[in-house]
Design a protein around this motif. Structure first.
Motif, PDB file in Angstrom:
ATOM      1  N   LEU A 193       0.820  -1.204   0.000  1.00 44.13           N
ATOM      2  CA  LEU A 193       0.000   0.000   0.000  1.00 44.13           C
ATOM      3  C   LEU A 193       0.855   1.256   0.000  1.00 44.13           C
ATOM      4  N   THR A 194       1.944   1.207   0.728  1.00 43.57           N
ATOM      5  CA  THR A 194       2.828   2.377   0.745  1.00 43.57           C
ATOM      6  C   THR A 194       3.362   2.668  -0.652  1.00 43.57           C
ATOM      7  N   PHE A 195       3.778   1.627  -1.336  1.00 42.53           N
ATOM      8  CA  PHE A 195       4.284   1.805  -2.689  1.00 42.53           C
ATOM      9  C   PHE A 195       3.159   2.253  -3.631  1.00 42.53           C
ATOM     10  N   ALA A 196       1.948   1.648  -3.449  1.00 44.83           N
ATOM     11  CA  ALA A 196       0.816   2.007  -4.318  1.00 44.83           C
ATOM     12  C   ALA A 196       0.388   3.456  -4.090  1.00 44.83           C
ATOM     13  N   ASN A 197       0.401   3.908  -2.813  1.00 48.30           N
ATOM     14  CA  ASN A 197       0.027   5.296  -2.548  1.00 48.30           C
ATOM     15  C   ASN A 197       0.964   6.266  -3.237  1.00 48.30           C
ATOM     16  N   GLN A 198       2.218   5.944  -3.224  1.00 46.82           N
ATOM     17  CA  GLN A 198       3.169   6.811  -3.923  1.00 46.82           C
ATOM     18  C   GLN A 198       2.935   6.789  -5.430  1.00 46.82           C
ATOM     19  N   LEU A 199       2.455   5.638  -5.925  1.00 42.92           N
ATOM     20  CA  LEU A 199       2.263   5.506  -7.372  1.00 42.92           C
ATOM     21  C   LEU A 199       0.947   6.115  -7.837  1.00 42.92           C
ATOM     22  N   VAL A 200      -0.163   5.856  -7.076  1.00 46.05           N
ATOM     23  CA  VAL A 200      -1.493   6.287  -7.535  1.00 46.05           C
ATOM     24  C   VAL A 200      -1.966   7.543  -6.827  1.00 46.05           C
ATOM     25  N   GLY A 201      -1.133   8.198  -6.027  1.00 46.15           N
ATOM     26  CA  GLY A 201      -1.549   9.434  -5.359  1.00 46.15           C
ATOM     27  C   GLY A 201      -2.074  10.474  -6.334  1.00 46.15           C
ATOM     28  N   PRO A 202      -1.336  10.772  -7.412  1.00 47.36           N
ATOM     29  CA  PRO A 202      -1.857  11.755  -8.378  1.00 47.36           C
ATOM     30  C   PRO A 202      -3.172  11.312  -9.014  1.00 47.36           C
ATOM     31  N   ILE A 203      -3.310  10.006  -9.283  1.00 46.13           N
ATOM     32  CA  ILE A 203      -4.561   9.515  -9.879  1.00 46.13           C
ATOM     33  C   ILE A 203      -5.713   9.686  -8.901  1.00 46.13           C
TER      34      ILE A 203
END
Length: 633
Positions: A193-203
Motif C-alpha cells: 500500500l505504501t508503494f501504491a500510494n506513492q504511485l497512484v496518489g496523483p490519480i
C-alpha cells in the motif's frame, strides 16, 4: 511431534484392555448369578429339611458351597439375619444387603454386588418354599484380574489426559503459526500500500477532482508536482479543462438568464393577448400555447394542449397549416368555424412561419371575430331596413287611401262584378296593412332606442309579461319558476318587456307550428341569479330550433315560418347586447313524439356598467351563443 498412527494404536490397545477387564468382570458376575440361581432352586427343594432335620440342611448347604467354590454362602432373612451359614465362609464377605437389593432379588433381576475394592462378587436370590428367605453367595476373584482392570482404567485416564493436552499443544502451535503468517501478510500489504500510494496518489487526486466536477464544482484545482512526470502533466491539463468549462458555463448561464427573461416577457405578452396563440412543429404537435388558446380549444380538459396534435383538436387549422406550407408562405390567413359544447364561433386563423428555416414550424393565431361579424351584419341589416322603410313606406299611404276611396265611391254603383271589386279592394287594403306592419318592424329594428337602465324589479317584469301571455293564449299551459322576493337589477323595463314578449310570442308560434295534437302546449319560464348574473329561461314543447345552422337564426330576416319577418330574435339579441348580456338558443322541453322544443336563455348582469356602455358597440356587445344537442329533427 508423536506419530498420530502410533498414538492411535496405543489408544486402541488401552481401550481394548479396559473392555477385556470389563468383560471378565461381567462373565464372573453372570457365572455367580447362574450358580446362585441353581443353589437357590436346590435349597427350595430341600426346604422341608429346615424344619425336620436342620443338620442335614446345613450339610447340604456346605456341600453346595464347596462344590461351587463360594468363598461365602448363607441363607438370610429380609431383615439381614442369617438362618444358616456354610462352613468355611468368610464373615467379612457376608454383608447385610439393602432393602432395594431384596426387592431386586425378589423381582429376579440380575443383581450382582461388589465388596471391598471390587475383588468379591455377591449374588442374592430368593428361595422358594422358605418364607422370607434368600440365598446369599459371595465369590472372590483373582486379585491380578482386579489389578489389571484398575491399571487399564488408570492408563486410559492418563492417556485421555494426554490426548486433551496434545490437542491444546497443537492449537497453540497452530495459533503461533497463524499469528506469524498474519504478521508477514500485514507487513507485505502495508509495504504494497505504501508503494501504491506513492504511485497512484496523483490519480486519486484526479478522481476526487473529477467527482467534484461531476457534482457541479468547476472551481476545483488539482495540485501538481514536477516529480510526478506524466501524471503531473495530466493534472495541469485537467486544471486547464476545468477553467475552460467554468468560462463556458458562465457564458451559458448568462445566455439562459437572457432567454428566461425573454421567455417570461413573451409569456406575459401572450397571457395578456386576448387572441389565442399556439406554436406547432413540423409534425403538427403543439409546443406552446397561451391561456386564451387553452380556454378556447381545451376548455376543462386537464390534458391541456402542449404535446397534442393540432389535427386531432382542430382539423380545419391543420388544413390551413398544410395550405400555408404547400404555398411556402411566410404568412397565411383564413377563417374557420369552431364548435365546442354546442357553441359555434367564427375564428380568423393566421399562420406565421419562416420558410427559409426548413423545419416547417409555425405560430398560429386564432382571433374570435364572431362579435365583429355579428355587429357588421347587424349594422348592414339596420341600414338596409332603414332604406327599405324609407323607400316603401312613402307610397303605401296613397295606395291604401286610393283603394279605400275607390271602394267608397264606386262600390255602390257597380252592379256587375261587385263581389270581385270588393274582394280586390279589400285585398289591396289588407296587403298594404301587412306591408306597413313589416315596414314598421324594419323601422323598429333600424332605430332601436338606446337602453336607459334604471333600478327595477326584474322578477316583476317577467311576471307581467307572463300575465299578458296567459291572457292572450289561454289554451297554452304557462308555468313559471320565479323567486318570491324582488330581484333588483339595472335594466330598461320597456326594452326587456319587449324582448320577453317577442320570446313568449315565438314560443307560442312554435307550439302552433305543430298543428293539432293530443299533447297540450306548455311554456315554462324561470329566473335565477348566479354570480351577479340574471338567467331568464323560456322553454316550450313546440317545434323547436333546427339542429343544423342554428346560428343563422340570429341574422335579420331569417325565419323558419312562412309569415315571419325574421326580426324577432335579432331585436331580442340587440336589446340584451345593449344590456351587456347574451342570448343562447338551446333545446327545450321534451315532446311526446321524442323531439325537443325550444329554449331561449337570456343573461344580463345585475349592475349595468356605464363605462362599458360608453364604449363602441362592437367592443361592448356580447354575441349570441347558439348551442344544441343532437336530436331527431
Amino acid at each position: 511431534m508423536i506419530n498420530p498412527a502410533f498414538m492411535k494404536d496405543v489408544a486402541a490397545y488401552i481401550k481394548e484392555s479396559g473392555e477385556l477387564s470389563q468383560v471378565y468382570s461381567e462373565t464372573q458376575c453372570q457365572a455367580l448369578l447362574r450358580e446362585a440361581d441353581l443353589t437357590a432352586n436346590d435349597l427350595s427343594q430341600a426346604a422341608r429339611l429346615v424344619r425336620s432335620d436342620p443338620n442335614l440342611f446345613q450339610g447340604f448347604l456346605n456341600a453346595r458351597a464347596r462344590a461351587l467354590g463360594f468363598s461365602a454362602a448363607a441363607v438370610i432373612k429380609s431383615d439381614g439375619t442369617a438362618i444358616a451359614q456354610a462352613a468355611g465362609s468368610d464373615p467379612k464377605q457376608i454383608a447385610k444387603p439393602d432393602p432395594g437389593d431384596f426387592a431386586a432379588a425378589t423381582a429376579k433381576q440380575p443383581y450382582c454386588g461388589l465388596l471391598g475394592a471390587g475383588q468379591v462378587f455377591v449374588a442374592l436370590r430368593p428361595i422358594a418354599g422358605l418364607d422370607d428367605s434368600y440365598f446369599y453367595a459371595a465369590r472372590a476373584i483373582d486379585p491380578m484380574s482386579g489389578k489389571v482392570a484398575r491399571d487399564a482404567s488408570e492408563v486410559s485416564a492418563v492417556f485421555t489426559n494426554f490426548e486433551s493436552h496434545r490437542h491444546n499443544i497443537e492449537l497453540g502451535f497452530a495459533a503461533v503459526f497463524v499469528m506469524l503468517s498474519l504478521t508477514m501478510l500485514i507487513s507485505a500489504v502495508w509495504m504494497g500500500l505504501t508503494f501504491a500510494n506513492q504511485l497512484v496518489g496523483p490519480i486519486r487526486r484526479l478522481i476526487r477532482a473529477t467527482d467534484e466536477v461531476a457534482s457541479g464544482n468547476l472551481y476545483v484545482q488539482v495540485p501538481t508536482r514536477r516529480s510526478e512526470g506524466d501524471l503531473g502533466h495530466l493534472g495541469e491539463t485537467f486544471n486547464k479543462m476545468t477553467m475552460e468549462l467554468r468560462h463556458q458555463r458562465n457564458r451559458l448561464t448568462a445566455a439562459n438568464a437572457l432567454n428566461d427573461e425573454r421567455r417570461a416577457f413573451i409569456e406575459a405578452v401572450l397571457s395578456g393577448v386576448p387572441a389565442s396563440v399556439i406554436g406547432v412543429d413540423a409534425q403538427d404537435l403543439i409546443t406552446v400555447s397561451n391561456a386564451a388558446a387553452d380556454k378556447l380549444l381545451c376548455g376543462d380538459d386537464p390534458r391541456g394542449l402542449v404535446g397534442r396534435n393540432i389535427g386531432e383538436i382542430f382539423p380545419q387549422v391543420a388544413q390551413i397549416l398544410d395550405q400555408a406550407r404547400s404555398m411556402n408562405l411566410r404568412s397565411h390567413q383564413a377563417q374557420a368555424t369552431w364548435t365546442r359544447r354546442g357553441r359555434e364561433r367564427l375564428l380568423n386563423v393566421r399562420v406565421t412561419g419562416d420558410p427559409q428555416r426548413g423545419d416547417h414550424g409555425a405560430v398560429v393565431t386564432l382571433d374570435d371575430i364572431s362579435e365583429l361579424v355579428t355587429a357588421q351584419r347587424s349594422a348592414a341589416w339596420a341600414d338596409v331596413a332603414r332604406r327599405i322603410a324609407h323607400e316603401i313606406k312613402n307610397p303605401l299611404t296613397p295606395i291604401q287611401l286610393s283603394a279605400e276611396r275607390l271602394k267608397r265611391r264606386y262600390g255602390k254603383h257597380i252592379v256587375e262584378g261587385k263581389d270581385v271589386f270588393d274582394q280586390c279592394t279589400d285585398t289591396i287594403i289588407r296587403q298594404v296593412d301587412d306591408i306597413k306592419r313589416m315596414v314598421d318592424e324594419f323601422s323598429s329594428f333600424a332605430r332601436m332606442p338606446k337602453a336607459r337602465p334604471a333600478e327595477d324589479d326584474l322578477s316583476d317584469c317577467v311576471r307581467q309579461s307572463l300575465f299578458l301571455m296567459r291572457v292572450g293564449r289561454p289554451e297554452i299551459a304557462i308555468e313559471d319558476d320565479l323567486p318570491s322576493e324582488p330581484v333588483i337589477a339595472d335594466f330598461d323595463r320597456r326594452l326587456i318587456s319587449q324582448a320577453l314578449t317577442n320570446v313568449l310570442k315565438n314560443a307560442g308560434e312554435g307550439i302552433d307550428a305543430l298543428g293539432q295534437r293530443e299533447e297540450k302546449g306548455r311554456i315554462v319560464a324561470s329566473l335565477a341569479v348566479e354570480d351577479g348574473v340574471v338567467r331568464i329561461a323560456v322553454s316550450d314543447n313546440g317545434k323547436g330550433f333546427p339542429s343544423e345552422d342554428r346560428r343563422k337564426l340570429i341574422e335579420p330576416y331569417v325565419t323558419t315560418r312562412a309569415e315571419g319577418t325574421g326580426l324577432g330574435l335579432p331585436i331580442v339579441i340587440k336589446i340584451f347586447e345593449d344590456h351587456h348580456g347574451e342570448v343562447e338558443l338551446l333545446d327545450g322541453l321534451a315532446r311526446a313524439d321524442g323531439g325537443r322544443g325550444a329554449q331561449v336563455l337570456m343573461k344580463l348582469p345585475l349592475r349595468f356598467d356605464v363605462s362599458a356602455a360608453a364604449a363602441p358597440p362592437v367592443a361592448a356587445s356580447t354575441p349570441l351563443v347558439v348551442s344544441h344537442t343532437d336530436r331527431p329533427s
